[in-house]
Design an enzyme around this catalytic site. Structure first.
Site, PDB file in Angstrom:
ATOM      1  N   MET A  30       0.835  -1.198   0.000  1.00 33.83           N
ATOM      2  CA  MET A  30       0.000   0.000   0.000  1.00 33.83           C
ATOM      3  C   MET A  30       0.873   1.253   0.000  1.00 33.83           C
ATOM      4  SD  MET A  30      -3.535  -0.741   1.998  1.00 33.83           S
ATOM      5  CE  MET A  30      -2.929  -0.629   3.677  1.00 33.83           C
ATOM      6  N   ALA A  32       4.084   3.897   0.848  1.00 36.89           N
ATOM      7  CA  ALA A  32       4.830   4.380   2.018  1.00 36.89           C
ATOM      8  C   ALA A  32       5.921   3.355   2.347  1.00 36.89           C
ATOM      9  CB  ALA A  32       3.915   4.632   3.196  1.00 36.89           C
ATOM     10  N   HIS A  37       9.383  -3.520   3.332  1.00 40.50           N
ATOM     11  CA  HIS A  37       8.891  -3.779   1.974  1.00 40.50           C
ATOM     12  C   HIS A  37      10.038  -4.159   1.050  1.00 40.50           C
ATOM     13  CE1 HIS A  37       5.689  -0.807   3.338  1.00 40.50           C
ATOM     14  NE2 HIS A  37       4.975  -1.854   2.980  1.00 40.50           N
ATOM     15  N   LEU A 184       9.073  -2.522  11.633  1.00 38.12           N
ATOM     16  CA  LEU A 184       8.884  -1.503  10.609  1.00 38.12           C
ATOM     17  C   LEU A 184       7.438  -1.495  10.145  1.00 38.12           C
ATOM     18  CD1 LEU A 184      12.092  -1.867   8.407  1.00 38.12           C
ATOM     19  CD2 LEU A 184      11.601  -0.147  10.150  1.00 38.12           C
ATOM     20  N   SER A 185       6.871  -0.308  10.018  1.00 38.17           N
ATOM     21  CA  SER A 185       5.496  -0.141   9.575  1.00 38.17           C
ATOM     22  C   SER A 185       5.347   1.231   8.949  1.00 38.17           C
ATOM     23  CB  SER A 185       4.522  -0.269  10.764  1.00 38.17           C
ATOM     24  OG  SER A 185       3.210   0.132  10.393  1.00 38.17           O
ATOM     25  N   SER A 186       4.530   1.305   7.915  1.00 38.03           N
ATOM     26  CA  SER A 186       4.259   2.607   7.309  1.00 38.03           C
ATOM     27  C   SER A 186       3.601   3.551   8.300  1.00 38.03           C
ATOM     28  CB  SER A 186       3.361   2.424   6.079  1.00 38.03           C
ATOM     29  OG  SER A 186       4.000   1.606   5.118  1.00 38.03           O
TER      30      SER A 186
END
Length: 287
Positions: A30, A32, A37, A184-186
């Site tokens: 998605m 960002a 990713h 890690l996360s947007s």
């Protein structure tokens, strides 16, 4: 790298790659994009001759309109990252291109989608199944790559692939973390400096629970210990912590007696930002 915004264009690019006997890897995102990713992208590029990365904020999987509105969108930066990595195609469709008509499909995802995220976010996993199934039909990948941070989502996608009889291998990849342990996360960009300072306590509590469980504490005591530890930090509140069977996603009442793994899945509100994480328990942690 080619930026493609239409399904027709994606079909052509994939067909050209197939004509050269190149296997297709798909990394649905998605946007960002962050190092997590990119670890999926790197693996796809190592295992396939042609990699497609989709960048699409899917409206059908958001049950909270505010979450959809505030979800970070960084298309230019995303494209720079993907081009630098050597990705073949960035597929960046509009909502109208993905959904020329409303998707009314309701998937029989079963018990894996009814607990934890499924219970807290009604309709979320059906929306995930809608968009991922569409992407798989559009890109016709041999393999599709997903991060284990969204542990339950992987089980749901495997179920969707089974239902739809899609000829694709689902590849799950390890969680990527900041040096201080935060997954890690947007959504991390939405944390205030104060929230960012305490957010790593989520992972620390999970890590500490391995030793706590190994000391002979019951599964239920371990759940309570993790919950209480995280809740002790001002500004953080556990929405749920469940220790589950990694295949069925069903909460366990006691530790497995065999060598099967159990997985602890947590969702925490850090201010108004919803963070998820998980950890794996094995027999060695409980003996």
């Amino acid at each position: 790298m080619e930026i493609i915004r239409t399904v027709r264009g994606l079909h052509k690019a994939v067909a050209d790659a197939r004509s050269k006997n190149r296997s297709i890897g798909l990394v649905p995102t998605m946007g960002a994009l962050h190092a997590g990713h990119m670890s999926l992208v790197d693996r796809s590029m190592k295992e396939n001759g042609f990699t497609v990365v989709s960048v699409f904020v899917n409206p059908t999987q958001f049950n909270n309109p505010d979450d959809l509105r505030t979800y970070p969108r960084t298309e230019e930066a995303d494209c720079r990252l993907l081009e630098a990595a050597g990705v073949d195609v960035a597929f960046i469709p509009t909502v109208e291109e993905m959904y020329p008509e409303p998707d009314t499909r309701v998937f029989d995802l079963g018990p894996v989608a009814q607990v934890m995220e499924g219970a807290m976010r009604p309709g979320h996993f059906n929306g995930v199944a809608q968009v991922v199934s569409r992407l798989m039909v559009m890109a016709s990948p041999d393999r599709a790559y997903f991060g284990e941070k969204d542990f339950q989502q992987i089980a749901v996608i495997r179920r969707m692939v089974e239902i739809e009889k899609l000829p694709v291998e689902i590849v799950d990849c390890p969680i990527c973390r900041e040096p201080d342990g935060l997954a890690l996360s947007s959504r991390n960009v939405r944390l205030t400096p104060e929230q960012r300072a305490i957010a790593p306590e989520i992972h620390r509590a999970l890590e500490a629970s391995l030793a706590y469980a190994a000391d002979g504490h019951s599964l239920r005591q371990t759940v309570e210990h993790v919950t209480d530890t995280i809740n002790s930090f001002p500004g953080m509140e556990v929405e749920y912590y469940e220790i589950v069977d990694p295949l069925t996603m069903q909460p366990l009442g006691e530790w497995p007696s065999d060598k099967a793994e159990a997985v602890g899945c947590v969702t925490v509100w850090c201010g108004d930002v919803r963070l998820i994480d998980n950890i794996k328990y094995t027999l060695s942690h409980r003996s």
